[in-house]
Design an enzyme around this catalytic site. Sequence first.
Site, PDB file in Angstrom:
ATOM      1  CD  GLU A   1      -7.576   6.047   7.087  1.00  0.00           C
ATOM      2  OE1 GLU A   1      -7.921   4.962   6.602  1.00  0.00           O
ATOM      3  OE2 GLU A   1      -6.387   6.380   7.241  1.00  0.00           O
TER       4      GLU A   1
ATOM      5  CD  GLU B   1     -11.778   0.773   1.109  1.00  0.00           C
ATOM      6  OE1 GLU B   1     -12.233  -0.272   1.606  1.00  0.00           O
ATOM      7  OE2 GLU B   1     -10.571   1.075   1.137  1.00  0.00           O
TER       8      GLU B   1
ATOM      9  CD  GLU C   1      -2.817  -0.512   2.666  1.00  0.00           C
ATOM     10  OE1 GLU C   1      -2.744   0.624   3.198  1.00  0.00           O
ATOM     11  OE2 GLU C   1      -3.480  -1.433   3.152  1.00  0.00           O
TER      12      GLU C   1
END
Length: 362
Positions: free
Chosen positions: A325, A316, A262
């Site tokens: 995030e 997300e 990632e």
Amino acid sequence: MATFFFFLLSFLICFHFSSAEPFIGVNYGQVADNLPPPSATAKLLKSTSIEKVRLYGADPAIIKALANTEIGIVIGAANGDIPSLASDPNSAAQWINSNVLPFYPASKIILITVGNEVLTTNDPNLINQLLPAMQNMQNAINGASLGGKIKVSTVHSMAVLGQSDPPSSGLFSPSYQPALKGLLQFHKDNGSPFAINPYPFFAYQSDSRPETLAFCLFQPNAGRVDSGNGIKYMNMFDAQVDSVHSALSAMGFKDVEIMVAETGWPYSGDSNEVGPSIENAKAYNGNLIAHLKSMVGTPLMPGKSVDTYLFALYDEDLKPGPGSERAFGLYKSDLSMTYDVGISKSSQVSELIYSFEPKKKL
């Protein structure tokens, strides 16, 4: 002349896509309630130069949708699966029977990650069960005659490093070294990668000087000299990856391959967050891709690019935590680009046509 130009352009386009970058992948997280169907995602991926996708689980609909695309697929067993995988070899065999054999080889599964950032959970039981779980998974793969075709790994946070600056001094934290010794021997024995999650974004959040931002975004900067070996680093990504290489070397495993599971940069965040913006996200991901394509490597690992999975394919919207995030997606749920980092085949063709089109004299 026009005929010659047409054939030259056709050749260049074919060459361009036949020599795609196998070391660039993307993370496909599913903590969201608005994602497009897997079939639409498979079509989207085929329109890009991305050659590999990392899933956090083993969603059968996604794995099936990626069949016959030649896109490499990383699937994952969750942390909650580790106790049963570790204690019962039949559990690992069943996991392979359920999540791999119905789809392989039409779906090009290349790696199974067992757990995510397990060591930094600091759960001693889970940590002790990680290696046996990976061993049982590897034995199940071997039992299915897929040994060497599908690798087994696990993914680590950069917090497993106790020291990382300068890169030549990189060391794993002493508290994690006992577990890592067994894991690294597993990687060496099976030729599987050591997967790590470096995020220059988080480094910038803890040191938000303008020169640090340029260093993190691969933009022009004065560089930082490693006091241990005199090497000048021009970007944070190379420094972070080389600190992991140094830590592996210090443990006696310098030849274990590193994989970046990632890395990314958010394009938006809360008002109190330092660094998220469209401009910064486009600069980081675009410049990272260009850096990987250059094949220059890192100062301690020159001449090759580390397998790197960008975070992330989509936003997300159900992820907890700060606003950033939920703002890492390269694409929106309607399949439109959040910003262009040059991975769309159509934009690459347009660039090629522009580059080689005969220019009119003024």
